[in-house]
Design an enzyme around this catalytic site. Structure first.
Site, PDB file in Angstrom:
ATOM      1  N   GLU A   1      -6.068  -9.779   1.029  1.00  0.00           N
ATOM      2  CA  GLU A   1      -5.707 -10.873   1.952  1.00  0.00           C
ATOM      3  C   GLU A   1      -6.826 -11.262   2.908  1.00  0.00           C
ATOM      4  O   GLU A   1      -6.919 -12.412   3.332  1.00  0.00           O
ATOM      5  CB  GLU A   1      -4.462 -10.486   2.755  1.00  0.00           C
TER       6      GLU A   1
ATOM      7  N   ARG B   1     -10.006 -11.700   2.569  1.00  0.00           N
ATOM      8  CA  ARG B   1     -10.929 -12.723   2.072  1.00  0.00           C
ATOM      9  C   ARG B   1     -10.293 -14.117   2.106  1.00  0.00           C
ATOM     10  O   ARG B   1     -11.001 -15.117   2.199  1.00  0.00           O
ATOM     11  CB  ARG B   1     -11.387 -12.357   0.664  1.00  0.00           C
TER      12      ARG B   1
ATOM     13  N   ASP C   1      -2.781  -7.700  -1.494  1.00  0.00           N
ATOM     14  CA  ASP C   1      -3.534  -6.779  -0.639  1.00  0.00           C
ATOM     15  C   ASP C   1      -5.012  -7.167  -0.558  1.00  0.00           C
ATOM     16  O   ASP C   1      -5.788  -6.512   0.123  1.00  0.00           O
ATOM     17  CB  ASP C   1      -3.396  -5.342  -1.156  1.00  0.00           C
TER      18      ASP C   1
ATOM     19  N   LYS D   1       0.842  -1.198   0.000  1.00  0.00           N
ATOM     20  CA  LYS D   1       0.000   0.000   0.000  1.00  0.00           C
ATOM     21  C   LYS D   1       0.880   1.251   0.000  1.00  0.00           C
ATOM     22  O   LYS D   1       2.006   1.224   0.502  1.00  0.00           O
ATOM     23  CB  LYS D   1      -0.867   0.041   1.264  1.00  0.00           C
TER      24      LYS D   1
END
Length: 530
Positions: free
Chosen positions: A356, A358, A354, A284
């Site tokens: 992650e 789920r 990113d 990020k």
């Protein structure tokens, strides 16, 4: 806070701040008794000041006035509730939150609240109690100024003045107790969300869960890397691989003492618990990482709700499932292009590290559904797309079992937490199609929240399931009503209401069930007619 009910003239009740909530139009004729008494003691100056200051009792309006010793309270606070025709207890909850914040600014420790005349009854009492407790919340433990002001005053005593003709009852007492318990649980969850990521690691979160379970009489099982490996949770293991912090597998159980009730199918609550999300190798930007300590807000809400559920004692088990870890970049971190094998056996191609949450939730949902629940809810700060769609204060609700989704939405309305149902459309399923695995973990940008929900749906089978995306409402960008900037504890109130609704429904089903015929005594003759 210590709450008590009192009757009579609100202007004579003991307290430093007299709080009078008002609907639009109540400043003139037909004003409530609390306002009439206070205005009389102040020789008409209270309503005169309201007129001069443009206070019309609209929602979000407030007016503070010194009493100059003419009433027991040193100040009077008028709170606007807006239109009576559009009243919902959430309006009163927000107003009570403003009262708590005003009391803190004025440094008063005792309040007198004149309860408004409404059809809400016990729900109004609960809204006031929750609003005051939530509104008084502050997270300032790391501020030097707060440590130096250890003696800073906070509201500690609240007298709730019953409207004329209303007497204290068991229903009102129960509403007060429930409101206090729910607000305290939500504030506990807010503390966890607001703590920095170096203070709340997966291990610390698990210990907080253990302590909470012990205090509230719940069973808890905590596992680590070895237990996760034994359960073959390949997606969970992939996400945690890049972090030096040990992952934790948390299972909290409430079981009724009644043997028959204990055998009923449980409700399952699943909370996302990424204690810090850097994005992994799909890193990020800095500004997107600052608030990622809040990526475990779903687990905080689930654990907070379990505290209240333990006290409610519903006639069925309730289980909480949480997989806690960090998502960090490292030489051994999972990579775009990797293929992970879930506990369910489905393979997943990683296209974005990113996405992650789920992955962990997928393994946790599989595990939860193996306990054969009657329904399952997951709460997760899952997608920025949901914030784009619904903003900072509305939860996105997904699910294709209409009865369960509607129950959750009804519970949210009762609790005062706003939710909006979004589709789980098969039209978006192509976005997750992989050329090399059963599916991808992330699809195209468009419909991002739906894509995430479709991914989770793969792991619940036929179990009635609702996914709540709390990415926006989990963290308030500003002070509003009972909210302060930071963690909100969103989801606690809805989960509690959902369990209460299910308990009531099951109780009604038992009451309506036909009685079984009594067993005939051994040796007795059958009676005949004719």
């Amino acid at each position: 806070m210590n709450f008590s009910f009192v009757s009579g003239d609100a202007s004579l009740a003991n307290g430093e701040l007299l709080v009078i909530p008002l609907f639009e139009g109540e400043l003139g004729e037909g004003a409530p008794a609390g306002l009439v008494a206070a205005d009389s003691a102040l020789e008409g100056r209270l309503r005169g000041a309201a007129t001069q200051e443009g206070f019309k009792a609209k929602a979000d309006q407030s007016l503070v006035m010194h009493t100059l010793g003419r009433t027991t309270a040193g100040r009077v606070l008028l709170l606007g509730l807006g239109s009576r025709a559009r009243f919902h207890p959430e309006v009163l909850r927000l107003a009570a939150g403003r009262a708590a914040k005003t009391a803190q600014r004025l440094k008063v420790v005792s309040l007198v609240v004149a309860l408004p005349v409404t059809d809400a009854g016990a729900d109004a009492v609960r809204a006031v109690v929750e609003g005051l407790e939530l509104g008084a919340y502050k997270f300032d433990k790391y501020k030097s100024s707060a440590r130096e002001e250890k003696g800073a005053k906070k509201p500690v005593k609240v007298s709730l003045v019953l409207p004329e003709g209303v007497e204290k009852s068991r229903d009102l007492e129960d509403a007060l107790a429930l409101g206090k318990r729910v607000a305290e649980a939500a504030n506990w969850a807010r503390d966890l969300v607001n703590e920095p990521p170096n203070a709340v690691t997966p291990t610390v979160l698990a210990e907080a869960a253990r302590k909470s379970a012990k205090e509230h009489g719940l069973k808890i099982t905590i596992g680590g890397q070895r237990e996760i490996e034994k359960l073959r949770m390949g997606m969970f293991l992939g996400v945690t691989a890049g972090s030096t912090e040990e992952p934790r597998l948390i299972h909290v159980e409430y079981t009724p003492k009644n043997a028959r009730d204990a055998k009923r199918p449980p409700l399952a609550l699943v909370g996302k618990a990424i204690t810090f999300d850097s994005g992994g190798l799909s890193l990020k930007p800095t500004e997107g990482m600052v608030d990622m300590k809040t990526d475990m807000a779903g687990s905080a809400a689930v654990l907070g709700a379990m505290q209240v559920i333990a006290a409610l004692k519903p006639p069925f088990p309730v289980h909480a499932f949480i997989g806690a870890c960090e998502n960090m970049p490292a030489g051994n971190a999972y990579k775009p292009g990797d293929i992970l094998t879930s506990r369910l056996g489905k393979t997943v191609e990683i296209t974005n590290t990113d996405a992650e949450g789920r992955l962990v939730l997928g393994d946790m949902l599989t595990w939860a559904c193996e306990h054969k629940p009657s329904a399952v809810i997951d709460l997760a700060t899952l997608t920025g797309a949901c914030i784009v769609a619904l903003g900072n204060y509305i939860v996105g609700a997904f699910g294709d079992d209409d009865d369960t989704v509607n129950q959750v939405l009804q519970s949210a309305r009762t609790a005062g937490e706003e939710m909006w149902r979004l589709p789980v459309s098969e039209l978006q399923k192509d976005a997750l199609r992989s050329e090399v695995a059963d599916m991808k973990n992330s699809g195209e940008r468009w419909g991002g929240s739906i894509n995430a929900a479709l991914f989770l749906k793969e792991f619940v089978g036929d179990t009635p399931w609702v996914h709540l995306d709390i990415a926006g409402p989990s963290n308030s960008p500003k002070e509003r009503g009972y909210l302060s900037k930071g963690g909100t504890g969103v989801g606690v109130r809805t989960l509690v209401e959902w369990v209460r609704l299910r308990a009531q429904t099951q109780g009604d089903e038992v009451a309506e069930a036909p009685a079984k015929p009594a067993r005939q005594a051994r040796g007795a003759k059958k009676s005949t007619r004719g």
